[in-house]
Each structure stands twice: as structure tokens, then as C-alpha cells.
Write a protein that holds these residues in place. Sequence first.
Motif, short mmCIF file in Angstrom:
data_model
loop_
_atom_site.label_atom_id
_atom_site.label_comp_id
_atom_site.label_asym_id
_atom_site.label_seq_id
_atom_site.Cartn_x
_atom_site.Cartn_y
_atom_site.Cartn_z
N SER A 56 0.81 -1.22 0.00
CA SER A 56 0.00 0.00 0.00
C SER A 56 0.85 1.27 0.00
CB SER A 56 -0.93 0.01 1.21
OG SER A 56 -0.18 -0.08 2.42
N VAL A 57 2.02 1.20 0.62
CA VAL A 57 2.97 2.32 0.56
C VAL A 57 4.31 1.71 0.14
CG1 VAL A 57 4.13 4.16 1.80
CG2 VAL A 57 1.76 3.59 2.36
N PHE A 58 4.77 2.09 -1.02
CA PHE A 58 5.99 1.48 -1.56
C PHE A 58 6.75 2.52 -2.37
CE2 PHE A 58 7.93 -1.49 -4.86
CZ PHE A 58 9.02 -1.78 -4.06
N PHE A 59 7.99 2.81 -1.94
CA PHE A 59 8.84 3.77 -2.63
C PHE A 59 9.83 2.98 -3.50
CE2 PHE A 59 7.81 5.72 1.56
CZ PHE A 59 6.87 6.62 1.09
N ASP A 60 9.48 2.81 -4.76
CA ASP A 60 10.26 2.00 -5.68
C ASP A 60 11.33 2.89 -6.32
OD1 ASP A 60 11.24 0.13 -7.36
OD2 ASP A 60 9.34 -0.38 -8.32
N LEU A 61 12.49 2.96 -5.69
CA LEU A 61 13.53 3.87 -6.15
C LEU A 61 14.11 3.49 -7.52
CD1 LEU A 61 15.44 4.58 -2.82
CD2 LEU A 61 13.65 5.91 -3.90
N PRO A 62 14.35 2.19 -7.82
CA PRO A 62 14.92 1.87 -9.14
C PRO A 62 14.04 2.34 -10.30
CG PRO A 62 15.17 0.00 -7.66
CD PRO A 62 14.31 1.00 -6.95
N THR A 63 12.73 2.25 -10.15
CA THR A 63 11.83 2.70 -11.23
C THR A 63 11.33 4.13 -11.02
OG1 THR A 63 9.87 1.81 -10.11
CG2 THR A 63 11.06 0.34 -11.61
N ARG A 64 11.77 4.74 -9.92
CA ARG A 64 11.38 6.12 -9.58
C ARG A 64 9.86 6.28 -9.53
NH1 ARG A 64 14.58 9.81 -13.73
NH2 ARG A 64 13.59 8.35 -15.16
N GLN A 65 9.23 5.32 -8.89
CA GLN A 65 7.78 5.36 -8.69
C GLN A 65 7.49 5.27 -7.19
OE1 GLN A 65 5.92 2.30 -10.99
NE2 GLN A 65 6.88 2.95 -12.89
N PHE A 66 6.59 6.10 -6.73
CA PHE A 66 6.27 6.16 -5.31
C PHE A 66 4.78 5.90 -5.15
CE2 PHE A 66 9.67 9.06 -6.48
CZ PHE A 66 10.72 8.53 -5.74
N PHE B 229 3.04 8.26 -7.63
CA PHE B 229 3.70 9.54 -7.89
C PHE B 229 5.05 9.28 -8.55
CE2 PHE B 229 0.89 10.24 -4.29
CZ PHE B 229 0.25 11.41 -4.63
N GLY B 230 5.50 10.24 -9.33
CA GLY B 230 6.79 10.15 -10.00
C GLY B 230 7.70 11.29 -9.61
N PRO B 231 8.91 11.33 -10.16
CA PRO B 231 9.84 12.42 -9.83
C PRO B 231 9.28 13.80 -10.15
CG PRO B 231 10.97 10.63 -10.97
CD PRO B 231 9.52 10.32 -11.05
N GLN B 232 8.43 13.88 -11.19
CA GLN B 232 7.85 15.18 -11.54
C GLN B 232 6.89 15.70 -10.49
OE1 GLN B 232 7.48 12.37 -13.19
NE2 GLN B 232 5.32 11.90 -13.37
N ASP B 233 6.50 14.82 -9.54
CA ASP B 233 5.62 15.26 -8.45
C ASP B 233 6.41 15.68 -7.22
OD1 ASP B 233 3.14 14.66 -9.77
OD2 ASP B 233 3.63 12.54 -9.52
N GLY B 234 7.71 15.89 -7.38
CA GLY B 234 8.54 16.28 -6.23
C GLY B 234 8.07 17.56 -5.56
N PHE B 235 7.48 18.47 -6.34
CA PHE B 235 6.99 19.72 -5.75
C PHE B 235 5.90 19.44 -4.71
CE2 PHE B 235 3.79 19.02 -8.91
CZ PHE B 235 2.65 19.65 -8.45
N LEU B 236 5.13 18.34 -4.90
CA LEU B 236 4.10 18.00 -3.93
C LEU B 236 4.72 17.61 -2.59
CD1 LEU B 236 1.61 15.93 -6.13
CD2 LEU B 236 1.32 18.27 -5.29
N LEU B 237 5.85 16.90 -2.64
CA LEU B 237 6.56 16.55 -1.40
C LEU B 237 7.06 17.79 -0.69
CD1 LEU B 237 7.82 14.53 0.55
CD2 LEU B 237 9.79 14.38 -0.99
N ALA B 238 7.66 18.71 -1.46
CA ALA B 238 8.13 19.96 -0.86
C ALA B 238 6.97 20.73 -0.24
CB ALA B 238 8.84 20.81 -1.91
N TRP B 239 5.86 20.76 -0.94
CA TRP B 239 4.65 21.44 -0.46
C TRP B 239 4.18 20.80 0.84
CZ3 TRP B 239 0.58 23.18 -4.58
CH2 TRP B 239 -0.27 24.13 -4.01
N LEU B 240 4.17 19.45 0.87
CA LEU B 240 3.71 18.74 2.06
C LEU B 240 4.62 19.02 3.26
CD1 LEU B 240 1.65 16.69 3.17
CD2 LEU B 240 3.22 14.87 2.48
N LEU B 241 5.91 19.10 3.03
CA LEU B 241 6.85 19.39 4.12
C LEU B 241 6.64 20.81 4.65
CD1 LEU B 241 10.11 17.74 2.73
CD2 LEU B 241 8.62 16.89 4.55
#
Length: 472
Positions: A66-76, A83-95
Motif C-alpha cells: 500500500s505504501v511502496f517507494f520503488d527507487l529503481p523505477t522512480r515510482q512512489f 507519484f513520480g519524480p515530476q511530483d517532487g513539488f508536492l513533497l516539498a509542499w507537504l513538508l
Amino acid sequence: MSDLIPTREEQEGDGEVRYRMLYESEDKVYIRHIRGVFTRIRKYTGLPLLLAFFFLPWINIDGRPSVFFDLPTRQFHILWTTFGPQDGFLLAWLLIIAAFALFAITTWMGRVWCGFTCPQTVWTMMFIWGERICEGDRNKRMKLDKAPWNLEKVLRKGGTHTIWLLISLATALAFVGYFYGVRDLVVDLATFKANPQGVFWVAFFTFATYMNAGFLREQVCKYMCPYARFQSVMYDQDTLAVYYDAKRGETRGPRKKTVDYKAEGMGDCIDCYWCVQVCPVDIDIRDGMQYECINCGLCVDACNSVMDKMEYERGLIRFTSEDELQTGKTRFLRPRLFGYALILLTMTGLFAQQVVTRSPIEAEVSRDRGVRMFRELQGQVQNVYMIKITNMDQTPHEFSIKVQGKTGYDYSVRKPRKIYLVPGEIFSVPIRVSVPTAQLKEAKHDIEIIVEAVDNPELIVKRRAAFIGPQQ
């Protein structure tokens, strides 16, 4: 005397000021077990977080954790969303939202995050529970540590460290499982098939948890955590925190329950030191506000239990504000708190809107660097673009590509016959966009490249690009 600091020896209770070396290692803190309102609240705030942390990796959704951060494929993957790397702004926003929430809570109720939900506090309390199960409460642990080594001491200490290691291992497995897949991780470790990186990180986090919650404990809160250092910036006269009511408590001192202590000029504090003995950061709240205090409320529970035994009024130590201690009144609604709340609500609303309206497909358009800016071929001007399509949806899709531009221009597009992407797949495809040379009236104009899911027209992405032709 520059390397010495004054300290009061609480355990002896004589109030005499002595000196100790500034860099002398501190003695082990033995915490007394206490029951009370804030102890129960901590269970209700910490238990849901612990359950979520340990069990979310074991719950499968659509065949994956249900929660899996798949770093090799860059899928979260988080629940039903990827979510993908292009959604990084959402992580910054959440922080940023989390930071403002922390500021607002601190302005209102002090360091309650530290006292009730901080992982350092929660894990330390779990380790203290294991210690108490095997070695007994405070006095028994102190006697056991002073006693010579024998079979009983070895068994009790061994039981304590076994519980600590089991909690540490479970913590490491859960944490690494968010990146490895906890089911695969457990199976691979049990069958000695885990990759070296997985084994290293499990061992590292087991050791880190064991040392941090087992030995460092209050040292993290007092010396390592930056939050303790800048929290005072967010406090004001009406911030709720744990305070000792000196007006009511002084002059302190032991007495019998039947003594008319007020006639003798004494306060309600019987100087029992329970408030010190239950403190996880080893401070005396009666010395006034201290940056080490994490507002856990254990001293409040301890003092209230003593007040009940003495048949005194509760609240000698309580959650209150500096204004309330001085004037008897506290302003719960104030401009600073309103400002934090308004910013927090606005940012949370905008964040939710971005997540809800976020498209599960993404497309990036760039000019093909291996081809000239444009080519003239059979009465046509041709531009070549590279389109990178990402399918972040949980179902496969076939995609079509269209081009829109200026009215009166006949655009033709050459592309692969079929673009089919499975969930999580990223695919780059070249397209050739052509316009009749006779129709071009300018050397450069904008076009819109449209990527659309054939089976679901609602999944559509539009990107602007420049079409370049010969000088007119």
C-alpha cells in the motif's frame, strides 16, 4: 571554575548547590512508572502511528504494498495513487505544510508533538516498557544496576536487551520494507537471498534504533534535536505548556498529611521529587521553564497523584500559560495563532486541490537534438519532437497524439501506429509534424501537442512547442 556548572542533587533532596564538570557524562536516568490522564492520551496518539508504521507495508493494494517507494523505477506508490519524480513539488509542499502545522501547534500548546507523537519519544517509551517488564520499576532497576553480576541479573538484563533488539529489528524491517517490499524482504532474509544493500540497511537501522532509544534517549532531545533550540521563538505569553505554580507550591517541604501546613507557612509542594523521577529528559520543572522540557505531561500525572493522596487540590503542576500564572487569564484566540491557522488552511486546501486534480499521465515535449531545426521535403516543412509519456495510472492505456496550431494550417503527424503503456511505464517516442510550405507565413509559431488516452478521453495532457520554418 570556568569548566564547572552548578547543579542541585535531586536524589538527596537537600537542595544544596554543588558543582560538576561541564563535560561530565550524565548519569543514567531511571524513570518512575506513573498512570494518569496524559499517560493514557499518549497511548491514543502513539498507538495509531505505530500501527500505521508497522502494518501499512504488509497491506497490498493492486498487487503491491500500500505504501511502496520503488527507487529503481522512480515510482512512489501511496495507497491507490502513484507519484513520480515530476511530483517532487508536492513533497516539498507537504513538508512546508507540516512545518507550518508544527509552528501553529507549538504556538498554541508548546512542544506537545515532542511529548506525545515524536518517534524519539514513542520509541523511548517502548524501550522503557521493555526495561520495566524485565527489571521492574525505578527503584528495582537502580538496585539491580548496583548489584553484583549474578544469574538473575544476567537473565533480567538479557531479557531487556532481547526486547530492545526485537523492537529494533521490527522497526528496521518495517522501514526498509517501504523501499524493498516487506514481504519480499522477510522472505529473502529468511532464505539468505536478500541483496547486500537490503541486509546492510536492515542491520544499520536495527543498530541505530537500538542505540538511539536504548542509550541516547534524553540526550537526543537535549542536545541533538534542533527543534528544542528554536522553539522559544514560537512561544508567547499565552502558549500552553507545563508549568509549576510556585505561588501555590512554595515554600516546599515534607510534612504529614494531618499537619496544618499553611499555618506553618508552607506551600502545597511536599518535595517528594516524583515530578523529577518521572521526567524522561531528567529536569526539575519546579526550576521554571527549560528548553529541554518536551511537554509530555508525566510530571503533571505524578504531581496530581500525590495531590490526591495528600487530599490537596490538583494542578500544582499543570498545562497552563505564563499569563494565567500571573493574571489568572489566558487568551486562547490571538492574532498570531489566527495567522498560522489561516496560512495552514490555505496551503492545505491548495495542496488537496493539486492532488485531486492531478493527472495520472504526464508528457514532456522536447525537440529532437539529433535532427536539424527543420527540414524541407516535398513541399512540406517538417519538425521532429521527442515526447516522453509516463503512465502513472494503475491500469494500462493506449495513447494517441494530435497536434493543433494556427487556423488555416494543415498539420500532419507521423508517429508509431500504437503507443501502449502498462502501469508505471515511461516511453519516449519521436513524432514528425509537417506543414505545407506554402501555408507558412512566419518563421516560428506555437503549436499544441495533445497526448490522450484512447480508452479514457478524460486522461489528456496538452503541451506547447515551437514550430520552426524558413525565414519568410
